[in-house]
Design a protein around this motif. Structure first.
Motif, PDB file in Angstrom:
ATOM      1  N   CYS A 176       0.693  -1.245   0.013  1.00  0.00           N
ATOM      2  CA  CYS A 176       0.023   0.051   0.064  1.00  0.00           C
ATOM      3  C   CYS A 176       0.909   1.116  -0.002  1.00  0.00           C
ATOM      4  N   PRO A 177       0.657   2.351  -0.640  1.00  0.00           N
ATOM      5  CA  PRO A 177       1.358   3.713  -0.740  1.00  0.00           C
ATOM      6  C   PRO A 177       1.112   4.136   0.678  1.00  0.00           C
ATOM      7  N   ASP A 178       2.283   4.631   1.146  1.00  0.00           N
ATOM      8  CA  ASP A 178       2.660   5.596   2.410  1.00  0.00           C
ATOM      9  C   ASP A 178       2.402   6.823   2.062  1.00  0.00           C
ATOM     10  N   THR A 179       1.796   7.728   2.687  1.00  0.00           N
ATOM     11  CA  THR A 179       1.655   9.196   2.151  1.00  0.00           C
ATOM     12  C   THR A 179       2.397  10.391   2.992  1.00  0.00           C
ATOM     13  N   ARG A 180       2.665  11.412   2.521  1.00  0.00           N
ATOM     14  CA  ARG A 180       3.009  12.595   3.513  1.00  0.00           C
ATOM     15  C   ARG A 180       1.949  13.514   3.345  1.00  0.00           C
ATOM     16  N   PRO A 181       1.302  13.994   4.454  1.00  0.00           N
ATOM     17  CA  PRO A 181       1.272  13.427   5.873  1.00  0.00           C
ATOM     18  C   PRO A 181       1.071  11.803   5.945  1.00  0.00           C
ATOM     19  N   ILE A 182       1.646  11.147   6.987  1.00  0.00           N
ATOM     20  CA  ILE A 182       1.345   9.888   6.974  1.00  0.00           C
ATOM     21  C   ILE A 182       0.071   9.432   8.055  1.00  0.00           C
ATOM     22  N   ALA A 183      -0.611   8.267   7.512  1.00  0.00           N
ATOM     23  CA  ALA A 183      -1.690   8.099   8.660  1.00  0.00           C
ATOM     24  C   ALA A 183      -1.530   6.843   9.412  1.00  0.00           C
ATOM     25  N   HIS A 184      -2.477   6.444  10.216  1.00  0.00           N
ATOM     26  CA  HIS A 184      -2.281   5.411  11.051  1.00  0.00           C
ATOM     27  C   HIS A 184      -2.015   4.123  10.280  1.00  0.00           C
ATOM     28  N   SER A 185      -2.555   3.919   9.293  1.00  0.00           N
ATOM     29  CA  SER A 185      -2.376   2.665   8.353  1.00  0.00           C
ATOM     30  C   SER A 185      -1.665   3.022   7.042  1.00  0.00           C
ATOM     31  N   GLY A 186      -0.830   4.096   7.240  1.00  0.00           N
ATOM     32  CA  GLY A 186       0.030   4.758   6.037  1.00  0.00           C
ATOM     33  C   GLY A 186      -0.505   5.595   5.298  1.00  0.00           C
ATOM     34  N   TYR A 187      -1.769   5.288   4.754  1.00  0.00           N
ATOM     35  CA  TYR A 187      -2.196   5.929   3.638  1.00  0.00           C
ATOM     36  C   TYR A 187      -3.145   7.041   3.896  1.00  0.00           C
ATOM     37  N   ASP A 188      -3.228   8.455   3.426  1.00  0.00           N
ATOM     38  CA  ASP A 188      -4.178   9.269   3.819  1.00  0.00           C
ATOM     39  C   ASP A 188      -4.567  10.121   2.233  1.00  0.00           C
ATOM     40  N   TYR A 189      -5.806   9.768   2.079  1.00  0.00           N
ATOM     41  CA  TYR A 189      -6.679  10.135   0.828  1.00  0.00           C
ATOM     42  C   TYR A 189      -6.210  11.551   0.330  1.00  0.00           C
ATOM     43  N   ASN A 190      -6.040  12.519   1.331  1.00  0.00           N
ATOM     44  CA  ASN A 190      -5.796  13.863   1.033  1.00  0.00           C
ATOM     45  C   ASN A 190      -4.461  14.371   0.883  1.00  0.00           C
ATOM     46  N   ALA A 191      -3.573  13.320   1.075  1.00  0.00           N
ATOM     47  CA  ALA A 191      -2.126  13.852   0.775  1.00  0.00           C
ATOM     48  C   ALA A 191      -1.691  14.169  -0.425  1.00  0.00           C
ATOM     49  N   LYS A 192      -0.451  14.640  -0.579  1.00  0.00           N
ATOM     50  CA  LYS A 192      -0.299  15.130  -2.082  1.00  0.00           C
ATOM     51  C   LYS A 192       1.076  14.491  -2.559  1.00  0.00           C
ATOM     52  N   GLU A 193       1.516  13.577  -1.451  1.00  0.00           N
ATOM     53  CA  GLU A 193       3.103  12.967  -1.794  1.00  0.00           C
ATOM     54  C   GLU A 193       3.050  11.435  -1.308  1.00  0.00           C
ATOM     55  N   ILE A 194       3.605  10.625  -1.986  1.00  0.00           N
ATOM     56  CA  ILE A 194       3.863   9.123  -1.595  1.00  0.00           C
ATOM     57  C   ILE A 194       5.314   9.011  -1.252  1.00  0.00           C
ATOM     58  N   ILE A 195       5.617   8.613  -0.065  1.00  0.00           N
ATOM     59  CA  ILE A 195       6.993   8.515   0.380  1.00  0.00           C
ATOM     60  C   ILE A 195       7.430   6.763   0.228  1.00  0.00           C
TER      61      ILE A 195
END
Length: 690
Positions: free
Chosen positions: A61-80
């Motif tokens: 699964c993608p982990d985003t910035r900002p990161i969420a509890h389960s890694g992925y936040d739909y509203n994030a603009k970047e994938i780390i």
């Protein structure tokens, strides 16, 4: 008729029937209603878009910035990066995020970026599949088997493509890693901190590219694999996991050598289809279907099947074991015993038996309430397992004899906490469950001892919960865990008659429930009081449950409570929506607990009292629900359903009238016809308890 006109009409008729057939096929294909993006935005559920199979161990699964509890936040603009472990919907800061992989494309003089922006429009997520196009031109696709993640990356033409693999990535804290590269396979072990910084877990991995890298570098436990790629060249990365040892991870990797990405994706989709199609709901409202099947999808993300194909696994004590059945790990029973585990007993009894055998094995490993320092994989907590075992026994699905774990249950009872009012109520529930187990196996002296101790709760209840005041609505007041005295007040499911008597009778009990809901003291966003809307089943007015549950499922409501505090202004909105912010803010799914609340409630049933076989009845949201059983199907037929017709007028079971707001699990779980007649006004004579 002219030939051209006749041909035109024939084409229209053909297209009409093709369209009808296609529509019918889509309606039957329930997996198409699953939307993994639901509940993934910000703090509105903390689920994810992992491309996993049901109860799968690996969850790419993608982990985003900002990161969420389960890694992925739909509203994030970047994938780390794209990590391979996570635990959907759990609290604190989540857990997992291991083995994070990020593809890169470098121009001359550029350094490797630690994050990539991406095209939101390119994102796709389906059950068992995820895809996105990064702004560096790399298309990423993810799918998985139970233990092996498949990452397929399509690159542009470049001499400077590659991947970073972060061996120290973790949502909580990284402890250690070890790795080696042999025969083009990167393998090793990862040790990370578990949920809420309690305990540790260690697992093993093996990673392989289908193309040989041009170079490999290392920088502080981050490996950099370089490639030269042609236009649209696809590089397949497989990441295999095992809890046994490094050699086993490599074997798991080799077992998938002949599988293509498309084969694995197809198999994953079929696995979800088979699981979801155990239950079929009928309604013209596709939004309801989307909510129902996505919540069922979220509920079936965990626990994880962690044993290798030969049955080998490591227990929570770090020792090596073997099982002929699937071994499940990744518990959050304090949450899930309320709704999710009863749901599994209802929809998936055979699979649930393997979970119960895994729980038995966990007791033999010295089961603690929270995690150990030698966990084989992420997990959370296991309180209320005693009630879970009693519940399964009474439903006739416990796959072992109660004496097999009796000494372990007694040992657990010695350490139950009684430090705060919520501890007293919860531990008394466990003691009551143990007293019932003791009675069943003929240990009468123990049964009396545990029963007496369980009912000692009444002194504390009279002291803390009988008379409510301005201090009764304080989150964490009196040392409570994520709740108020008002919300914990009702958590005595084994002695509802007892607290009714302490209050002054059923009428006073009902009036107190009215006050609780009219003054918006209820918190749907957390577990301590989620059963309370159904407590009208024990009053003269079960129609109030029907009205209340309809509001919670379908209407805008005021919600005043976060996880740790009462808000100055309420969240005013629908609680459940088919959107990325699908739950109200700060409402974690808690390993599928809240999703299961929705599934139960929309079917018109609720397990108000785990440890018994009682199911509360309310008005279903669908025209018909069909559940496969080992015998004849269970059909829940609803006549007169509409937005206005929310009140039960009559209920029949196989044609016989049932004038009770409680029905027995064992009566309906083997199949038959449960029929509801609904109307727009409450039938105040139906189901009431005098």
């Amino acid at each position: 008729m002219k030939k051209g006109v006749k041909f035109f009409y024939l084409v229209l008729i053909f297209l009409f029937f093709v369209g009808c057939t296609t529509t019918a096929q889509k309606q039957k294909d329930n997996v198409n209603y699953i939307d993994p993006f639901m509940n993934t935005a910000d703090d509105h559920g903390q689920t994810d878009v992992a491309a996993a199979v049901p109860f799968g161990m690996v969850k790419p699964c993608p982990d985003t910035r900002p990161i969420a509890h389960s890694g992925y936040d739909y509203n994030a603009k970047e994938i780390i990066g794209f990590s391979n472990t996570r635990f959907s919907g759990v609290g604190c800061r989540g857990v997992g995020g291991n083995l994070r992989i990020l593809p890169f494309v470098l121009s001359e003089g550029d350094s490797i970026a630690k994050a990539q922006t991406y095209s939101k429009e390119s994102e796709q997520a389906k059950a068992g599949f995820y895809s996105v196009v990064l702004d560096n031109g790399v298309k990423t696709q993810l799918t998985a088997t139970r233990q092996v993640a498949f990452h397929e990356y399509s690159f542009p033409k470049t001499e400077n493509a590659g991947f970073t693999i972060d061996l120290k990535s973790s949502f909580v804290e990284h402890i250690s890693e070890q790795h080696q590269i042999t025969n083009n396979i990167l393998s090793g072990s990862i040790t990370s901190v578990n949920v809420c910084k309690k305990g540790k877990y260690t697992f093993y991995y093996a990673i392989h590219f289908n193309e040989e890298p041009t170079e490999i570098k290392e920088d502080n436990s981050t490996l950099i694999f370089g490639f030269s790629t042609t236009k649209n060249q696809q590089i397949l990365l497989r990441c295999a996991l095992s809890v046994v040892d490094e050699k086993s991870a490599i074997e798991n990797l080799k077992e998938t050598k002949g599988l293509s990405f498309s084969q694995v994706r197809s198999n994953a989709s079929k696995a979800w289809k088979d699981l979801i199609n155990v239950i079929n709901v009928e309604t013209e409202n596709d939004t309801l279907k989307q909510l129902f099947y996505t919540h069922l999808y979220h509920a079936t993300q965990s626990p994880f099947m962690i044993n290798d194909e030969d049955g080998a696994y490591r227990g929570s004590d770090g020792k090596l074991y073997s099982s002929e059945k699937s071994y499940y790990h990744g518990w959050s029973i304090w949450d899930t015993f309320r709704t999710k585990l009863p749901l599994f007993s209802f929809l998936y009894p055979d699979r649930y038996k393997d979970m119960l055998l895994s729980l038995k094995a966990l007791y033999k490993q010295g089961k603690p309430d929270w995690t150990t320092d030698t966990e084989p994989f992420p997990t959370v907590r296991t309180e209320h397992s005693i009630a879970v075992i009693l519940d399964a026994y009474r439903k006739g699905i416990l796959p072992f004899a109660l004496p097999d774990v009796y000494e372990e249950l007694k040992e657990e009872a010695k350490h139950l906490p009684f430090k705060s009012p919520d501890n007293i109520l919860e531990s008394s529930y466990d003691l009551w469950a143990l007293s019932e187990i003791s009675k069943i196996i003929g240990e009468d002296e123990d049964a009396g001892f545990y029963n007496d101790r369980a009912f000692e709760y009444r002194a504390s209840w009279k002291d803390k919960f009988l008379t409510m005041n301005e201090n009764s609505d304080i989150m964490h007041g009196d040392g409570l865990y994520e709740g108020t005295l008002w919300q914990y007040r009702w958590f005595v499911p084994f002695d509802i008659n007892g607290i009714q008597s302490l209050m002054g009778g059923k009428d006073v009990f009902e009036n107190e429930l009215d006050y609780f809901f009219e003054n918006e003291l209820f918190n749907i966003g957390n577990q301590p009081d989620i059963q309370v809307p159904y407590l009208y089943a024990y009053t003269k007015s079960p129609w109030k449950t029907q009205k209340l549950v309809d509001e919670l499922l379908n209407k805008e409501t005021n919600n005043w409570y976060g996880t740790h505090e009462k808000l100055n202004e309420p969240f005013t909105r629908k609680i459940f929506t088919p959107t990325p912010d699908g739950f109200i803010k700060e409402m974690d799914d808690d390993a599928g607990t809240m999703s299961s609340w929705y599934v139960w409630s929309s079917m018109g049933l609720y397990p108000i009292f785990p440890g018994s076989t009682e199911l509360a009845l309310t008005a279903p949201q669908f025209d018909k629900v069909t559940i496969k059983t080992s015998n004849v199907p269970l059909q829940i037929i609803v006549n007169g359903r509409s937005p206005e017709n929310i009140f039960i007028q009559e209920v029949t079971w196989n044609g016989d009238e049932i004038n009770s707001s409680i029905i027995d699990f064992n009566l309906i779980s083997k199949g038959g016809v449960l029929q509801f007649e609904l109307g727009d006004q409450p039938n105040k004579n139906w189901g009431k308890i005098n």
